[in-house]
Design an enzyme around this catalytic site. Structure first.
Site, PDB file in Angstrom:
ATOM      1  N   ASP A 288       0.729  -1.323  -0.035  1.00 38.00           N
ATOM      2  CA  ASP A 288      -0.014  -0.132   0.185  1.00 38.00           C
ATOM      3  C   ASP A 288       0.951   1.324  -0.097  1.00 38.00           C
ATOM      4  O   ASP A 288       2.099   1.213   0.277  1.00 38.00           O
ATOM      5  CB  ASP A 288      -0.928   0.004   1.224  1.00 38.00           C
ATOM      6  CG  ASP A 288      -2.245   0.825   1.083  1.00 38.00           C
ATOM      7  OD1 ASP A 288      -3.188   0.607   1.654  1.00 38.00           O
ATOM      8  OD2 ASP A 288      -2.023   1.636   0.054  1.00 38.00           O
TER       9      ASP A 288
HETATM   10  C1  GLC Z   1      -4.547   3.972  -0.361  1.00 35.17           C
HETATM   11  C2  GLC Z   1      -5.453   2.898   0.176  1.00 35.17           C
HETATM   12  C3  GLC Z   1      -5.342   1.729  -0.786  1.00 35.17           C
HETATM   13  C4  GLC Z   1      -5.263   2.415  -2.225  1.00 35.17           C
HETATM   14  C5  GLC Z   1      -3.902   2.881  -2.488  1.00 35.17           C
HETATM   15  C6  GLC Z   1      -3.790   3.752  -3.700  1.00 35.17           C
HETATM   16  O1  GLC Z   1      -3.778   4.476   0.820  1.00 35.17           O
HETATM   17  O2  GLC Z   1      -5.084   2.264   1.521  1.00 35.17           O
HETATM   18  O3  GLC Z   1      -6.465   1.079  -0.661  1.00 35.17           O
HETATM   19  O4  GLC Z   1      -5.479   1.167  -3.233  1.00 35.17           O
HETATM   20  O5  GLC Z   1      -3.736   3.956  -1.421  1.00 35.17           O
HETATM   21  O6  GLC Z   1      -4.780   4.779  -4.017  1.00 35.17           O
END
Ligand code: GLC
Length: 741
Positions: A288
């Site tokens: 993430d």
């Molecule tokens: C965010 C979220 C994740 C998302 C990623 C990209 O922090 O936790 O669910 O897919 O970043 O946007």
């Protein structure tokens, strides 16, 4: 520069052409991947392990400015938050024509509940309990995303959660592992297509997230510590991840949280031993947003370089936005801290998906303006969004059959949310826009006639401004009935949106109380991203419709349900507590040694200031008609180890409206080597019944559905007494005993 790219494609093509057609397409694919890998420098390999956001949308705490240069240098092989054919083509051109090897970019985006055509938030969709509708929603999302140049969605989010304080419950499928698993499968099928054919330019790569147990942060506070027994993890939180992987999802996203003291992004147990060895996951693992870096704040790494070592050795293949892999991996390989073999394995997994998407055959195959024009906001997509939105709504109260409303009656419509379009899209709205959308108020006026709809905002969705109350009450005095749309601002749920209170914000309920005093029947329509404490509203409103954030077609869906064009059929995928003090509160609770029903008035598991029971239980939802359950029968009182038990129940629509009922089947294991939940959902049937019609509904139970993690953590069954329950929710059920031999 260009001629090298050409060499790459010729090499890849020749390998492909000359590879004898082997049965195992995997072997052929591996050859093609290796043909590219052998051309790559270490820096270019690491570039394929890098994912940066474009500046079109920033979904986390950092943004790297010169990502175009990174692409040009082969230092970034993957981009997210970039979409449209025009923009993805522009970026792809840089990668293919200006980088040394011309390896195509992979484009990802958070297409959670729609790309342009937005469906209800995921928790709302889950309330439909309609796997066909859920798959259709993901299918349409994939088609519009792929037609907009995207290859990869960061969905489905399959995190189980029992804590409505956590804002991200809005993105998942609620509290139940069985329902969550069924929905995870449906969503993966929708995104990747029923045959998991990623070469189809109308499918996208799915991502199982957030691995793992992100939905259980202490105190419901996002990113907070997660700590639970292995038994709870494997019994409750793991099943939907497993289901999504078994359905063929080929990417997994690590979660921000620690689990049992180890951040998921640095956990070899989670990312290699469990995910790859035990679950057999074959795709690639992406972190993430900067979650590698965050292991320094977690306190398991002294610096980013150390964090990167933890991640690569845990099994992370791609670094989202962290710049850690790019800044440190090369040197760590040169210093012998990381084997290039490990890098090659990670890069192979990423390249393999790019081959499966057909990007090496044609890097621009998702860049078709004609397809984008054909599919984005296609009429059939808007129709699908309307259908799913109607099916997602849950009727929580309907005293004196106030609903459905009658066309032509004069209604006062109140609330800022009634006139809002942006809120209806909820969080994670991807590329959805709302300037062309109709609000609930717009559609009510269209449907019921301008002269029959008096609007007064009355109260905003937040804050304590009461200046609108007088006008609202004046509108109510002129009307026959009241429709009040209240709830949360769209941004009060989703990521980084935890609340300590789960009451309706601001003075909306205060206005409801003032309206109630005028004696007109009041319908409350809720827009919210989490279970709310509706204990006050339940007493004040005559009818309550849970609409969640219903998406692009939400205004029409709400209107059609309010006027009975669609008889509400939704059932809650998550418990609505009486108040936040009861949280966590879920239906599959343990009985405890001093259950509430003991005769002793004091010494039992209870509160002195609130009931144990929720306001609305898991699986609850009313209809404009009535469904009655009778004649629960089992074809045997015994279930043998190799046998199956057939249960049947008669469901009768005894009301005046045709309708859909979700028949829910639960079991209880009365005695086990460990304590067992008082109920566990094991199946459900979505049935249509005309007014007055009865149906016999059957359910087959096999011993495998009764398996659990026993005291020694082995997974299996134990003979003994059980109960089977069936009903229209987890509380109001018929029951029948049986024995597992
Ligand atoms: C965010 C979220 C994740 C998302 C990623 C990209 O922090 O936790 O669910 O897919 O970043 O946007």
């Amino acid at each position: 520069m260009k001629h090298i790219s050409l060499i790459l494609f010729i090499t890849v093509f020749l390998i492909a052409a000359c590879t004898p057609s082997v049965n195992n397409t995997d072997a052929r694919l591996d050859k093609r991947v290796d043909s590219v890998l052998q051309l790559m420098t270490l820096e270019e390999k690491i570039g394929q392990m890098v994912l940066y956001t474009s500046d079109w949308d920033v979904t986390g705490p950092t943004l790297r400015e010169n990502y175009l240069d990174d692409i040009r240098k082969g230092h970034c092989g993957n981009i997210f938050n970039a979409h449209t054919v025009a923009y993805t083509r522009q970026l792809q051109k840089i990668a293919v024509e200006e980088s040394r090897l011309g390896i195509p970019l992979l484009f990802g985006y958070d297409v959670i509940h729609g790309h342009k055509t937005i469906f209800p938030i995921s928790l709302g969709e889950a309330a439909s309990w309609d796997t066909t509708a859920l798959e259709l929603s993901a299918r349409v999302s994939a088609i519009e995303a792929a037609a907009s140049g995207l290859h990869w969605t960061f969905a489905p989010m399959v995190d189980v959660s029992v804590d409505p304080r956590w804002g991200r419950v809005s993105e998942g499928a609620g509290e139940d592992p069985f329902l969550g698993s069924v929905i995870a499968r449906a969503r993966v099928r929708g995104f990747q297509g029923p045959s998991n054919d990623l070469s189809d330019t109308l499918t996208v790569l799915a991502t199982v997230k957030h691995f793992a147990a992100y939905g259980a942060p202490e105190a419901g506070r996002d990113y907070n510590t997660v700590d639970m027994s292995e038994r709870v993890f494997r019994s409750i939180y793991l099943p939907p991840y497993r289901a999504a992987i078994d359905a063929g999802a080929l990417s997994v996203m690590t979660s921000f949280n620690e689990l049992d003291g180890v951040p998921a992004t640095g956990s070899r147990y989670l990312l290699t031993d469990l995910l790859r060895t035990e679950l057999g996951f074959k795709g690639f693992v992406v972190t993430d947003y900067t979650s590698i870096n965050e292991m320094v704040d977690h306190g398991v790494a002294a610096n980013f370089a150390e964090a990167g070592l933890l991640a690569i050795h845990a099994g992370v293949d791609m670094d989202m936005q962290g710049e850690v892999y790019f800044n440190f991996l090369k040197k760590q390989v040169e210093e012998g801290l990381v084997s290039e073999k490990l890098i090659d394995e990670a890069v192979r997994r990423v390249l393999k998906v790019k081959f499966m998407l057909g990007l090496f055959d044609d890097p621009y195959r998702y860049c078709s303006e004609e397809r984008e024009k054909r599919y984005v906001y296609a009429p059939e997509h808007l129709d699908a969004a309307l259908d799913v939105a109607r099916k997602s709504m849950v009727l929580l109260k309907n005293d004196n059959q106030l609903l459905p409303l009658k066309k032509g009656e004069k209604i006062a419509v109140l609330g800022e949310l009634a006139a809002s379009t942006r809120d209806m899209l909820g969080s994670w709205k991807a590329a959805g826009d709302w300037d062309f959308m109709q609000s609930t108020l717009d559609v009510l006026r269209e449907y019921n006639g301008e002269k029959n709809v008096i609007y007064a905002e009355g109260a905003k969705k937040t804050g304590d401004d009461r200046s609108g109350f007088a006008a609202a009450l004046s509108a109510v005095r002129k009307a026959d009935k009241v429709v009040m749309v209240i709830g949360e601002d769209w941004d009060w749920s989703g990521e980084a949106a935890s609340r300590t209170s789960i009451q309706v914000p601001g003075v909306q309920t205060e206005l409801l109380a003032a309206v109630k005093k005028l004696g007109k029947p009041v319908v409350v329509v809720l827009m919210n991203g989490r279970p709310l404490d509706l204990s006050r509203e339940h007493l004040l409103a005559d009818a309550i419709l849970e609409a969640w954030y219903p998406g692009t077609m939400g205004g029409k869906a709400i209107t059609q349900v309010l006027y009975g064009e669609y008889n509400p059929s939704g059932k809650l995928p998550m418990t609505f507590p009486v108040n936040v003090g009861q949280v966590p509160l879920y239906y599959y609770a343990k009985n405890t040694g001093r259950p509430i029903y003991l005769p002793n008035p004091k010494y039992k598991s209870r509160y002195i200031d609130a009931p144990n029971d929720p306001l609305y239980p898991f699986g609850f939802g009313l209809s404009y008609t009535r469904f009655e359950y009778s004649a629960l029968k089992l074809d045997s009182k015994q279930l043998t180890a190799e046998g199956q038990l057939k249960a049947s129940v008669t469901v009768t629509n005894s009301g005046a409206y045709d309708g859909v009922e979700i028949v829910q089947w639960y079991v209880r294991d009365l005695v086990g080597s460990v304590t067992r939940p008082v109920k566990e959902l094991k199946g459900f049937n979505r049935i249509e019944l005309k007014a007055g019609e009865s149906k016999v509904v059957e359910f087959l139970l096999t011993p495998s559905q009764l398996a659990f993690y026993r005291q020694d953590m082995s997974f299996g069954t134990e003979p003994g007494d059980f109960k089977l329950f069936v009903g229209g929710n987890s509380r109001d059920v018929l029951e029948a005993p049986f024995v597992l031999k």
